[in-house]
Scaffold this motif. Structure first.
Motif, PDB file in Angstrom:
ATOM      1  N   HIS A 140      72.939  62.855  51.936  1.00  0.00           N
ATOM      2  CA  HIS A 140      73.778  62.329  53.050  1.00  0.00           C
ATOM      3  C   HIS A 140      73.628  60.812  53.325  1.00  0.00           C
ATOM      4  CE1 HIS A 140      74.566  66.527  54.166  1.00  0.00           C
ATOM      5  NE2 HIS A 140      73.181  66.725  54.453  1.00  0.00           N
ATOM      6  N   ASP A 174      66.052  59.749  66.032  1.00  0.00           N
ATOM      7  CA  ASP A 174      66.755  59.550  64.965  1.00  0.00           C
ATOM      8  C   ASP A 174      66.145  59.340  63.609  1.00  0.00           C
ATOM      9  OD1 ASP A 174      69.111  60.255  66.264  1.00  0.00           O
ATOM     10  OD2 ASP A 174      70.075  58.115  66.279  1.00  0.00           O
ATOM     11  N   ASP A 175      65.192  58.380  63.713  1.00  0.00           N
ATOM     12  CA  ASP A 175      64.446  58.048  62.582  1.00  0.00           C
ATOM     13  C   ASP A 175      63.831  59.298  61.953  1.00  0.00           C
ATOM     14  OD1 ASP A 175      65.192  55.515  62.599  1.00  0.00           O
ATOM     15  OD2 ASP A 175      63.316  54.951  63.731  1.00  0.00           O
ATOM     16  N   ALA A 220      74.371  58.866  55.731  1.00  0.00           N
ATOM     17  CA  ALA A 220      73.389  58.492  57.036  1.00  0.00           C
ATOM     18  C   ALA A 220      71.919  58.588  56.855  1.00  0.00           C
ATOM     19  CB  ALA A 220      73.792  59.321  58.105  1.00  0.00           C
ATOM     20  N   TRP A 221      71.492  59.504  56.242  1.00  0.00           N
ATOM     21  CA  TRP A 221      70.036  59.640  55.747  1.00  0.00           C
ATOM     22  C   TRP A 221      69.604  58.691  54.895  1.00  0.00           C
ATOM     23  CZ3 TRP A 221      69.224  65.557  54.278  1.00  0.00           C
ATOM     24  CH2 TRP A 221      69.576  66.482  55.251  1.00  0.00           C
ATOM     25  N   GLU A 224      64.561  62.648  62.353  1.00  0.00           N
ATOM     26  CA  GLU A 224      65.387  63.388  61.883  1.00  0.00           C
ATOM     27  C   GLU A 224      66.054  62.995  60.472  1.00  0.00           C
ATOM     28  OE1 GLU A 224      69.257  64.770  63.604  1.00  0.00           O
ATOM     29  OE2 GLU A 224      67.874  64.854  65.271  1.00  0.00           O
ATOM     30  N   GLN A 225      66.282  61.746  60.350  1.00  0.00           N
ATOM     31  CA  GLN A 225      67.158  61.433  59.392  1.00  0.00           C
ATOM     32  C   GLN A 225      66.323  60.693  58.064  1.00  0.00           C
ATOM     33  OE1 GLN A 225      69.840  58.646  60.942  1.00  0.00           O
ATOM     34  NE2 GLN A 225      71.528  60.594  61.166  1.00  0.00           N
ATOM     35  N   TYR A 226      65.185  59.854  58.436  1.00  0.00           N
ATOM     36  CA  TYR A 226      64.382  59.377  57.317  1.00  0.00           C
ATOM     37  C   TYR A 226      63.210  60.388  56.779  1.00  0.00           C
ATOM     38  CZ  TYR A 226      59.835  57.365  56.376  1.00  0.00           C
ATOM     39  OH  TYR A 226      58.503  57.118  55.764  1.00  0.00           O
ATOM     40  N   GLY A 272      65.244  64.480  56.978  1.00  0.00           N
ATOM     41  CA  GLY A 272      66.346  64.158  56.172  1.00  0.00           C
ATOM     42  C   GLY A 272      65.979  63.825  54.697  1.00  0.00           C
ATOM     43  N   PHE A 273      66.076  62.493  54.538  1.00  0.00           N
ATOM     44  CA  PHE A 273      66.125  62.174  53.566  1.00  0.00           C
ATOM     45  C   PHE A 273      64.672  62.103  52.503  1.00  0.00           C
ATOM     46  CE2 PHE A 273      66.055  58.767  49.832  1.00  0.00           C
ATOM     47  CZ  PHE A 273      67.582  58.896  49.629  1.00  0.00           C
ATOM     48  N   ALA A 280      68.957  55.506  56.996  1.00  0.00           N
ATOM     49  CA  ALA A 280      67.952  55.681  57.768  1.00  0.00           C
ATOM     50  C   ALA A 280      66.637  55.406  56.977  1.00  0.00           C
ATOM     51  CB  ALA A 280      67.778  56.989  58.674  1.00  0.00           C
ATOM     52  N   TYR A 281      66.628  55.670  55.791  1.00  0.00           N
ATOM     53  CA  TYR A 281      65.427  55.805  54.756  1.00  0.00           C
ATOM     54  C   TYR A 281      65.321  54.189  54.564  1.00  0.00           C
ATOM     55  CZ  TYR A 281      62.591  56.550  50.541  1.00  0.00           C
ATOM     56  OH  TYR A 281      61.540  56.514  49.543  1.00  0.00           O
TER      57      TYR A 281
END
Ligand code: G6P
Length: 502
Positions: free
Chosen positions: A121, A93-94, A123-124, A96-98, A101-102, A127-128
């Motif tokens: 986003h 997840d990290d 959720a991103w 994908e999102q941090y 993603g971010f 995670a960041y």
């Protein structure tokens, strides 16, 4: 130095050692290599940052905190060739999102003048924040009392402030390897204030270009409680030409945050030595031979990224072939596009587009014996890169926006006999230093075409005059000089945060 951990806000196991110098970067300075028999090894990563910091790490009892590149795996700290490595784990997840993603679908396009549309986003962002905190805590655990911590790049902009909150005794530097956007663009970011406050936690924030430093100062003064400080006489002596900010007192210690440009460079001696190595010189000859010894070899070398202007370059080249100004009998473009961030949607789309365009150009212009574009979707070791630089009469760098572009510096460094020509986008940090390149606005296709033709047809004396001047610039400003300048400035600022701001 062996000391007990003293920080009460840490999580997880205590690091067994404390270090006087800690580098924090998204990536570690080593790459994982898995043998045929499944055994895991580490190999030093190529690249200027690792080279620049290796001697500092040795001398200063240093450690490097970073992600090891795989998801869902926790590794213990280890030592690699004298450098202490502290791996930070990222879950799927990290990643994908941090990371994807971010970092690479929000900040990367936003900071590169929205060459692609940034996605915002929540959720991103969460995670960041979560991952930045993990890096800050790992660094706080590893740092000895009064240590210097140097945080790298846009993936970790919240770390300076988080670290200062946990460990107000530290001296904290940050270097942004990519551009910092104008305030009008940066202001789109829903979490703009938190990001700026994150950076303002540092004593020194370094940028590639002075324009980036100005953008940061402007955004910080408009969008946070920070204000341009009245520069104290003491600070003026330490930072004669820079802007200094007084940070709002929401932080544990009031301090100055100094913003300044430190243009990064390359390891000149390594590239020059390879350019003089008979094996590499011979390989360059073979590359030209395998292409059928065209009169002009043009070269593009990029991570496959939409900021690099590969589409614009291909368009200009295709038109030159159509117009008959170049023909496949006398010219060939080698395009190395190294795989990058392949899970991110924009990068997948770009790859399809570039590969479609290359196929289209080659279909139209190739003959049985000659090719218009030799496209290589690979990464190569530095020896092969230098052979390519030596094989290329014209280097094409057409980035729409680029923090620095070290390929430009590597190319001129490799041209030890002062031959060759560099076509260089003015939207790269390198353009500030390599003023004798054929400078272009890559959006201006006609201008790009005529710059490519001028570079192709430049006389030997004119090419030598330009190359000599560019080589002088790079060979007198290598990457060691960069890290030394930054760290000396930071050392000069150490302890200034103890004082009351002006
Ligand atoms: C740029 C960034 C670096 C990054 C590199 C490769 O140069 O400034 O921070 O490491 O691209 O990208 P990656 O996403 O593979 O780390």
């Amino acid at each position: 130095m062996r000391t007990e951990d003293s920080s009460s806000t840490n999580t997880g196991a205590l690091a067994p050692r404390h270090f006087d110098f800690v580098v924090v970067a998204n990536r570690l300075p080593v790459d994982r290599v898995v043998d045929d028999d499944g055994a895991l090894h580490w190999r030093r990563s190529p690249g200027g940052l690792v080279t620049a910091l290796a001697p500092v790490m040795q001398e200063a009892d240093g450690a490097w905190v970073g992600w090891h590149g795989a998801s869902g795996e926790t590794l213990d700290p280890f030592n690699h060739e004298g450098t202490d490595i502290i791996p930070v784990p990222l879950s799927e997840d990290d990643v994908e999102q941090y990371y994807e993603g971010f970092s690479n679908a929000t900040l990367w396009p936003l900071y590169h003048d929205v060459t692609a549309r940034p996605e915002f986003h929540r959720a991103w962002w969460d995670a960041y924040r979560r991952v930045n905190r993990r890096f800050a805590e790992a660094a706080a655990r590893a740092a000895a009392p009064g240590a210097t911590v140097w945080v790298q790049d846009y993936q970790l902009q919240l770390v300076p402030r988080l670290l200062r909150q946990i460990r107000p005794d530290l001296t904290i530097g940050f270097f942004n390897h990519i551009p910092f956007p104008p305030q009008e663009i940066f202001a789109q970011l829903p979490w703009r204030r938190e990001v700026l406050e994150g950076l303002l936690g540092a004593d020194l924030v370094g940028f590639q270009r002075s324009g980036d430093a100005r953008n940061f100062v402007r955004a910080a003064t408009r969008l946070t409680g920070a204000s341009l400080s009245r520069v104290t006489p003491q600070l003026r002596t330490m930072v004669p030409r820079t802007q200094s900010l007084t940070v709002d007192p929401g932080l544990p210690t009031a301090h100055h945050c100094v913003a300044e440009a430190f243009p990064i460079s390359i390891e000149v001696s390594q590239i020059e030595a390879l350019a003089r190595d008979p094996k590499v010189v011979d390989r360059a000859r073979r590359i030209r031979f395998e292409l059928g010894n065209p009169r002009t070899v043009l070269l593009g070398v990029d991570r496959l990224d939409y900021t690099k202007g590969i589409r614009h370059r291909l368009k200009a080249y295709e038109e030159l072939l159509k117009d008959g100004d170049l023909t496949v009998e006398d010219a060939c473009l080698i395009q190395v596009a190294s795989p990058s961030r392949e899970q991110v949607e924009e990068y997948r789309i770009l790859r399809e587009e570039i590969e479609g365009t290359v196929g289209h150009i080659n279909g139209a212009f190739d003959t049985l014996g000659r090719t218009a574009v030799r496209y290589l979707h690979h990464s190569y070791p530095v020896e092969e890169m230098v052979a390519l630089y030596l094989a290329a009469d014209v280097m094409l760098i057409t980035a729409l926006k680029d923090g620095m572009n070290l390929v430009a510096k590597e190319y001129v460094t490799a041209r030890v006999d002062n031959t060759g020509a560099l076509v260089l986008s003015e939207f790269t940090g390198a353009a500030d230093q390599l003023k004798q390149a054929f400078l272009v606005n890559p959006h201006d296709i006609d201008g790009l075409k005529s710059a490519i033709l001028s570079a192709t047809r430049v006389s030997r004396p004119e090419a030598a005059r330009r190359m000599r001047s560019m080589r002088r610039q790079v060979t007198t400003h290598d990457v060691r000089g960069w890290s030394t300048a930054f760290l000396e400035r930071l050392a000069g600022l150490a302890g200034q945060h103890q004082e009351t701001p002006a």
